[in-house]
Design a protein around this motif. Structure first.
Motif, PDB file in Angstrom:
ATOM      1  N   CYS A 266       0.813  -1.214   0.000  1.00 22.61           N
ATOM      2  CA  CYS A 266       0.000   0.000   0.000  1.00 22.61           C
ATOM      3  C   CYS A 266       0.849   1.267   0.000  1.00 22.61           C
ATOM      4  O   CYS A 266       0.310   2.371   0.058  1.00 22.61           O
ATOM      5  CB  CYS A 266      -0.916   0.020   1.219  1.00 22.61           C
ATOM      6  SG  CYS A 266      -0.030   0.193   2.794  1.00 22.61           S
ATOM      7  N   GLY A 283      -7.508   1.182   1.477  1.00 29.24           N
ATOM      8  CA  GLY A 283      -8.889   1.120   1.016  1.00 29.24           C
ATOM      9  C   GLY A 283      -9.245   2.395   0.286  1.00 29.24           C
ATOM     10  O   GLY A 283      -8.547   2.820  -0.642  1.00 29.24           O
ATOM     11  N   LYS A 284     -10.325   3.046   0.716  1.00 28.70           N
ATOM     12  CA  LYS A 284     -10.739   4.294   0.088  1.00 28.70           C
ATOM     13  C   LYS A 284      -9.984   5.500   0.634  1.00 28.70           C
ATOM     14  O   LYS A 284     -10.177   6.618   0.163  1.00 28.70           O
ATOM     15  CB  LYS A 284     -12.245   4.504   0.295  1.00 28.70           C
ATOM     16  CG  LYS A 284     -13.121   3.459  -0.375  1.00 28.70           C
ATOM     17  CD  LYS A 284     -14.592   3.744  -0.094  1.00 28.70           C
ATOM     18  CE  LYS A 284     -15.488   2.698  -0.748  1.00 28.70           C
ATOM     19  NZ  LYS A 284     -16.917   2.952  -0.460  1.00 28.70           N
ATOM     20  N   CYS A 340      -9.099   8.925  -0.895  1.00 24.46           N
ATOM     21  CA  CYS A 340      -8.159   8.902  -2.026  1.00 24.46           C
ATOM     22  C   CYS A 340      -8.608   9.822  -3.155  1.00 24.46           C
ATOM     23  O   CYS A 340      -7.782  10.480  -3.795  1.00 24.46           O
ATOM     24  CB  CYS A 340      -8.002   7.469  -2.555  1.00 24.46           C
ATOM     25  SG  CYS A 340      -7.187   6.326  -1.437  1.00 24.46           S
ATOM     26  N   ARG A 381      -6.106  -1.193  -8.938  1.00 26.41           N
ATOM     27  CA  ARG A 381      -5.804   0.229  -9.129  1.00 26.41           C
ATOM     28  C   ARG A 381      -5.043   0.422 -10.448  1.00 26.41           C
ATOM     29  O   ARG A 381      -4.463  -0.519 -10.994  1.00 26.41           O
ATOM     30  CB  ARG A 381      -4.957   0.769  -7.972  1.00 26.41           C
ATOM     31  CG  ARG A 381      -5.565   0.541  -6.588  1.00 26.41           C
ATOM     32  CD  ARG A 381      -6.804   1.370  -6.357  1.00 26.41           C
ATOM     33  NE  ARG A 381      -7.396   1.125  -5.043  1.00 26.41           N
ATOM     34  CZ  ARG A 381      -7.181   1.857  -3.962  1.00 26.41           C
ATOM     35  NH1 ARG A 381      -6.358   2.903  -4.031  1.00 26.41           N
ATOM     36  NH2 ARG A 381      -7.772   1.569  -2.826  1.00 26.41           N
ATOM     37  N   SER A 452     -10.718   2.744  -7.024  1.00 26.13           N
ATOM     38  CA  SER A 452     -11.581   2.572  -5.855  1.00 26.13           C
ATOM     39  C   SER A 452     -11.788   1.112  -5.467  1.00 26.13           C
ATOM     40  O   SER A 452     -12.541   0.820  -4.553  1.00 26.13           O
ATOM     41  CB  SER A 452     -12.950   3.212  -6.121  1.00 26.13           C
ATOM     42  OG  SER A 452     -13.563   2.617  -7.247  1.00 26.13           O
ATOM     43  N   THR A 454     -11.306  -2.146  -3.535  1.00 23.00           N
ATOM     44  CA  THR A 454     -10.759  -2.443  -2.220  1.00 23.00           C
ATOM     45  C   THR A 454     -10.949  -3.919  -1.899  1.00 23.00           C
ATOM     46  O   THR A 454     -11.787  -4.617  -2.482  1.00 23.00           O
ATOM     47  CB  THR A 454     -11.442  -1.604  -1.117  1.00 23.00           C
ATOM     48  OG1 THR A 454     -12.804  -2.022  -0.981  1.00 23.00           O
ATOM     49  CG2 THR A 454     -11.396  -0.117  -1.467  1.00 23.00           C
ATOM     50  N   ARG A 456     -12.342  -5.092   0.574  1.00 20.73           N
ATOM     51  CA  ARG A 456     -13.652  -5.329   1.177  1.00 20.73           C
ATOM     52  C   ARG A 456     -14.616  -5.962   0.191  1.00 20.73           C
ATOM     53  O   ARG A 456     -15.508  -6.734   0.574  1.00 20.73           O
ATOM     54  CB  ARG A 456     -14.223  -4.014   1.701  1.00 20.73           C
ATOM     55  CG  ARG A 456     -15.535  -4.188   2.450  1.00 20.73           C
ATOM     56  CD  ARG A 456     -16.189  -2.864   2.779  1.00 20.73           C
ATOM     57  NE  ARG A 456     -15.332  -2.012   3.578  1.00 20.73           N
ATOM     58  CZ  ARG A 456     -15.751  -0.889   4.141  1.00 20.73           C
ATOM     59  NH1 ARG A 456     -16.994  -0.490   3.957  1.00 20.73           N
ATOM     60  NH2 ARG A 456     -14.935  -0.151   4.849  1.00 20.73           N
TER      61      ARG A 456
END
Length: 591
Positions: A266, A283-284, A340, A381, A452, A454, A456
């Motif tokens: 990351c 994440g976001k 982000c 990404r 965006s 992620t 999750r």
């Protein structure tokens, strides 16, 4: 220094099975960040209204003022963009002589594209509303008004889409579709002027009262003081923090992210001269450290990640072995934790070190980051390539891939010093034809990462399905690796790969090899223009094809990922919905 001590699969699985409370707290942190941004925006508006009339109008004459840094944006019109379902962007076939290159030529022809013969004016809201027709179309983006009438036939989204911005402030609309586009450069010859600021009566009264205490009314009053808002303490503090320590030869910055870090990493680090940026993509959310360093350092950085405990350590090498009292002088946005999408895009100069042919019209470009840069691109990404062609910045997003479909661990994206971009070369493509002819050793500006997607989204997924067409495969490549190597909860990963001919299939041999070795992975090829010897599926995507492919076993949780050209994506999503897959079960990488 610290080392990784926990098995990778166990911590990845644990990361996806965190308590709902953790996710709720992260959402609360995002909301708090958004609220802080709103308060800051209000203060900024107050300050700008008060001081706006004191600024020198001559600044509009300076062309440098138009070079506003591009904002970060996951490109909605690209195959690398992850978007909610139902937010597709239509593209139209442009008339001959209306390509991007033709537009650049037109802007440099000397033709008056504003209708004002070079004058710059201040535009009121009432005046802007008058210019709302096909042949007289003005729009406002970030306070600047442009006459886009001449651009109608050059707009890839077509006249209808551009007319949605006619006569209004279209900043929000622009950001939703293609904020990554360098509009300042593309539309600089269409600039009409600046949008007039409409004073708020209540604010104006407060301003007059404040200004009366200043000599001649020339001093800019301070913004209205806001009473501090009570901030409820969250159950758990999700905000990252950092500390630092030094040795005789190094300065070490340790970031505690307070969450487990995916194997792709990351961290994005950029050291340029004495300026250091350290960004964590969580994440976001984005956590940024930003300093002017206290003393001179060597031009390289070392980065280590302890994934299971959520720590990232950045090591700087001192040029002189002296003692530092602090890391450096904090710069604007230092130690900030925001979404982000609100973070500005940063570019660094990379070197093209190799090109590898993948098919007859597709190459993998290997780009080497500068010695002071280190980039871990999270799965899903993308980055931006930017170059100047005929005096105009041309920018396009691309999703990085690994060196191979399933690379050896020592060659993984964890290395952080190289980027591999799989790019299809179009003979009439302005940027791709330039890249095809670019000699080894040339420089390219790389911005990002952005996006965006992620982890999750993959939480508790047991069956991962991918529908890809052409270079829409690129976001899927690292997703396949993630599913097979790190996510033991995913019992089946299936790819349906659509192409015109067999020679167009990207990484075909590697996909076949992986399929033979990994029982959890299946791949199915579909060709629209096959030869007579082709024994696989033929045709185009249809309901019958998907009904057999998209199995939904009992007690399963499915995710269907789609990426390809716009027409393919829209049809695929429509067909998947008809098979009773919910919006939460469909993930679009927008084409």
């Amino acid at each position: 220094m610290f080392s990784e001590t926990t098995d990778r699969k166990s911590y990845i699985t644990g990361m996806l099975k965190e308590d709902d409370e953790d996710f709720e707290e992260e959402d609360e942190e995002e909301n708090r960040a958004a609220n802080r941004g709103n308060i800051s925006a209000v203060l900024s508006v107050i300050s700008s209204v008060v001081s706006g009339f004191l600024r020198n109008w001559i600044c509009l004459k300076a062309s440098e003022m138009l070079n506003v840094p591009s904002q970060s944006f996951p490109a909605a019109g690209s195959q690398q963009r992850v978007a909610p379902t139902g937010q597709s962007r239509n593209k139209v076939a442009l008339k001959p002589g209306h390509s991007l290159l033709d537009w650049i030529r037109l802007t440099k022809s000397g033709r008056d594209l504003t209708g004002l013969r070079g004058r710059l004016i201040e535009v009121t809201e009432e005046e802007l509303k008058k210019h709302n027709t096909r042949n007289d179309c003005w729009t406002c983006i970030r306070g600047m008004v442009y006459n886009v009438s001449a651009y109608m036939d050059f707009h890839p989204g077509g006249e209808e889409e551009l007319m949605r911005a006619a006569g209004i402030d279209s900043t929000d609309l622009f950001d939703q579709v293609h904020r990554w586009v360098n509009y300042e450069s593309m539309l600089k010859e269409c600039l009409v002027g600046r949008m007039a600021v409409k004073p708020n009566p209540a604010l104006q009264a407060q301003t007059e009262k404040t200004e009366s205490t200043h000599m001649n009314g020339l001093s800019v009053p301070s913004p209205l003081r806001q009473e501090p808002l009570p901030t409820p303490l969250p159950a758990k503090d999700h905000r990252p923090r950092y500390d630092w320590f030094q040795t005789d030869g190094t300065v070490n910055i340790v970031v505690h992210t307070k969450r487990k870090i995916p194997s792709a990493g990351c961290a994005v680090v950029d050291l340029q001269d004495d300026i250091l940026q350290v960004e964590m993509l969580l994440g976001k959310m984005s956590y940024l450290l930003y300093w002017r360093l206290s003393s001179e350092v060597q031009g390289r950085v070392d980065v280590q990640t302890a994934h299971s405990v959520g720590k990232v350590q950045v090591c700087l090498h001192k040029s002189v072995k002296d003692k530092w009292t602090k890391v450096g002088q904090p710069l604007e946005h230092h130690d900030t934790f925001i979404q982000c999408k609100d973070r500005e895009l940063f570019y660094r100069e990379c070197v093209l070190v190799s090109k590898t042919d993948i098919t007859h019209d597709t190459q993998v470009l290997r780009l080497q980051l500068p010695p002071g840069s280190y980039m871990q691109v999270p799965v899903g990404r993308h980055v931006y390539l930017k170059t100047s062609l005929q005096g105009t910045d041309v920018v396009k997003p691309y999703t990085p891939v690994d060196q191979k479909l399933i690379p050896p661990s020592q060659c993984s994206a964890e290395m952080g010093s190289d980027l591999h971009l799989m790019i299809k070369i179009y003979p009439d493509g302005l940027l791709t034809s330039h890249l095809a002819n670019l000699p080894i050793g040339s420089s390219l500006s790389v911005g990002g990462p952005e996006g965006s997607f992620t982890m999750r989204i993959l939480r508790d997924v047991t069956h991962l399905y991918m529908l890809a067409a052409g270079t829409g495969f690129t976001p899927m490549a690292r997703l396949i690796r993630l599913a097979l190597q790190d996510l033991t909860s995913i019992r089946k990963t299936k790819l349906m790969f659509f192409n015109r001919q067999e020679r167009d299939i990207l990484w075909c041999s590697q996909l076949d090899e992986l399929c033979s070795k990994e029982e959890r992975f299946e791949v199915e090829y579909v060709l629209s223009e096959p030869t007579d010897s082709w024994e696989g599926r033929r045709g185009r995507i249809d309901a019958c094809m998907l009904q057999n492919f998209l199995e939904r076993p009992e007690d399963s949780k499915c995710l269907v990922c789609v990426c390809g050209p716009t027409g393919f994506t829209e049809l695929a999503v429509q067909l998947v919905r008809q098979l009773d897959f919910s919006e939460e079960e469909i993930q679009i990488f927008q084409g």
